[in-house]
Design an enzyme around this catalytic site. Structure first.
Site, PDB file in Angstrom:
ATOM      1  N   ASP A 137      -5.032  15.369   6.937  1.00 60.67           N
ATOM      2  CA  ASP A 137      -3.789  14.860   6.341  1.00 60.67           C
ATOM      3  C   ASP A 137      -2.729  14.885   7.427  1.00 60.67           C
ATOM      4  O   ASP A 137      -2.185  15.940   7.754  1.00 60.67           O
ATOM      5  CB  ASP A 137      -3.372  15.723   5.154  1.00 60.67           C
ATOM      6  CG  ASP A 137      -2.129  15.188   4.440  1.00 60.67           C
ATOM      7  OD1 ASP A 137      -1.512  14.237   4.961  1.00 60.67           O
ATOM      8  OD2 ASP A 137      -1.774  15.726   3.370  1.00 60.67           O
ATOM      9  N   ASN A 152      -3.867   4.283  12.243  1.00 62.32           N
ATOM     10  CA  ASN A 152      -3.862   3.329  11.143  1.00 62.32           C
ATOM     11  C   ASN A 152      -3.334   3.918   9.835  1.00 62.32           C
ATOM     12  O   ASN A 152      -2.850   3.187   8.979  1.00 62.32           O
ATOM     13  CB  ASN A 152      -5.286   2.799  10.921  1.00 62.32           C
ATOM     14  CG  ASN A 152      -5.403   1.986   9.658  1.00 62.32           C
ATOM     15  OD1 ASN A 152      -4.897   0.870   9.566  1.00 62.32           O
ATOM     16  ND2 ASN A 152      -6.060   2.552   8.641  1.00 62.32           N
ATOM     17  N   TYR A 194       9.930   1.742   4.298  1.00 61.64           N
ATOM     18  CA  TYR A 194       8.732   1.314   5.018  1.00 61.64           C
ATOM     19  C   TYR A 194       9.114   0.598   6.312  1.00 61.64           C
ATOM     20  O   TYR A 194       8.537   0.853   7.371  1.00 61.64           O
ATOM     21  CB  TYR A 194       7.900   0.403   4.117  1.00 61.64           C
ATOM     22  CG  TYR A 194       6.588  -0.028   4.720  1.00 61.64           C
ATOM     23  CD1 TYR A 194       5.516   0.852   4.796  1.00 61.64           C
ATOM     24  CD2 TYR A 194       6.419  -1.325   5.205  1.00 61.64           C
ATOM     25  CE1 TYR A 194       4.306   0.448   5.347  1.00 61.64           C
ATOM     26  CE2 TYR A 194       5.210  -1.734   5.751  1.00 61.64           C
ATOM     27  CZ  TYR A 194       4.154  -0.836   5.822  1.00 61.64           C
ATOM     28  OH  TYR A 194       2.960  -1.227   6.367  1.00 61.64           O
ATOM     29  N   LYS A 225       7.977   1.706  10.227  1.00 65.87           N
ATOM     30  CA  LYS A 225       7.191   0.838  11.095  1.00 65.87           C
ATOM     31  C   LYS A 225       7.996   0.392  12.319  1.00 65.87           C
ATOM     32  O   LYS A 225       7.437   0.182  13.404  1.00 65.87           O
ATOM     33  CB  LYS A 225       6.666  -0.367  10.312  1.00 65.87           C
ATOM     34  CG  LYS A 225       5.623   0.008   9.263  1.00 65.87           C
ATOM     35  CD  LYS A 225       4.433   0.742   9.879  1.00 65.87           C
ATOM     36  CE  LYS A 225       3.343   1.045   8.875  1.00 65.87           C
ATOM     37  NZ  LYS A 225       2.161   1.706   9.488  1.00 65.87           N
TER      38      LYS A 225
END
Length: 360
Positions: A171, A198, A262, A266
């Site tokens: 994790d 990923n 998000y 990113k």
């Protein structure tokens, strides 16, 4: 006139007196070319000019044929006009590897032979596709994610096809897990050649900057940003020259098209990709990122427009072509393979958007 007489003495006509589009001469950088070691230059003169309509000083180059490969004596010159027939003849005689989707045709080139690759989030979607393709290309794939049962299922498919895997539940949102993972890889294999970051999670509903929640902020940053950075820190300490880090970012981080939290994580991955490339450029450790656009994975399965913030959807619709086809996990896996392999050794600090041009 002296040049014309010299060429005539050697039996060479001016290039514009031949069918120049069939002249057999190729250099590094031309379409379908190769490195110069694949040519031999008998009695090569001091000057070689290959521009169309000029003369060629020296003798014609002769290619060394390789075993198992058909060779034409005349190949089309770069930039020359082609007919459909000539294209067909050329394609039939030049062995160019085709792009394969998920290695479904069983074609391999062993581009990662003898390499040890860690793939996070390898239990489904993009991560599973990358793990399968890397294993098919000769890598030993260390597969990691939170759901061990799903990991074992994907690993079983890889091993049934002859691939090599090592499964370790991790994790990355837990501060100690990335270091524990990389230490285990080093102990087992004594090396770490490739890291694919990923693993990542989404917030629900594309919440914009004026509607995001603190719960989403803490939860998503912990995995997408902190987890990715922890993996890079732990891996880079164990990497040597020739190693490659591939981060799976998102077009959201490049273009802002997504939920605020998000997007921010990113964008952070894109920034730290460039930082890492700069930090390790001298050591020969590369770091690049892939930014997929709309992609079909289990993580977004079942999501409908009704679940999305209407204002954010409207803003995104005005800046992208929503009719463009989505990416598939195998599309991203093929790019990751290139970035992980030595074929991309000149690339570092690069951000590759893979969205079929939807956000141009």
């Amino acid at each position: 006139m002296g040049e014309r007489r010299d060429n005539a003495a050697n039996g060479i006509k001016p290039l514009n007196e031949r069918r120049s589009h069939n002249w057999a001469f190729r250099l590094v950088g031309t379409s379908g070319g190769g490195d110069l070691s694949r040519w031999r230059f008998p009695e090569l003169a001091s000057r070689v000019t290959v521009a169309r309509g000029t003369r060629l000083s020296g003798r014609k180059c002769v290619r060394r044929p390789r075993a198992g490969r058909r060779l034409r004596q005349r190949l089309p010159m770069t930039g020359a006009p082609h007919t459909e027939a000539s294209r067909a003849r050329h394609a039939s005689c030049v062995n160019v590897p085709s792009v394969i989707r998920g290695n479904e045709r069983g074609i391999t080139m062993n581009r990662l032979e003898n390499k040890v690759a860690v793939v996070t989030g390898a239990n489904s979607g993009v991560g599973a596709a990358i793990a399968k393709l890397f294993a098919a290309e000769g890598a030993t794939v260390v597969m990691t994610a939170r759901r061990e049962a799903a990991l074992e299922e994907v690993a079983g498919e890889i091993e049934a096809a002859g691939g090599k895997t090592f499964v370790m539940a991790t994790d990355i949102s837990k501060a100690e897990d990335p270091e524990r993972l990389m230490a285990a890889v080093e102990e087992k294999y004594g090396r770490l050649d490739v890291l694919v970051n990923n693993a990542g999670i989404l917030e629900s509903g594309l919440k914009p900057i004026d509607r995001f929640t603190d719960e989403d902020l803490d939860r998503i940053i912990e995995t997408n940003q902190k987890g990715t950075m922890r993996c890079m820190r732990a891996a880079s300490k164990r990497m040597t020259a020739g190693a490659s880090i591939v981060n799976i970012a998102s077009v959201a981080g490049e273009k802002g098209c997504g939920g605020a939290v998000y997007v921010s994580t990113k964008a952070a991955v894109i920034g730290v990709t460039k930082h890492t490339a700069l930090r390790f450029q001298a050591e020969g450790i590369r770091c690049n990122a892939i930014c997929p656009g709309t992609i079909v994975t289990p993580m977004v399965a079942g999501t409908t427009a009704a679940d999305m913030d209407a204002d954010m959807m409207g803003a995104m619709a005005t800046h992208s072509n929503l009719r463009t086809q989505p990416c598939m996990p195998e599309d991203v896996a093929n790019i990751a393979l290139f970035l992980a392999s030595d074929e991309s050794r000149a690339l570092t600090g690069q951000i590759l958007v893979s969205d079929f041009g939807a956000m141009l």
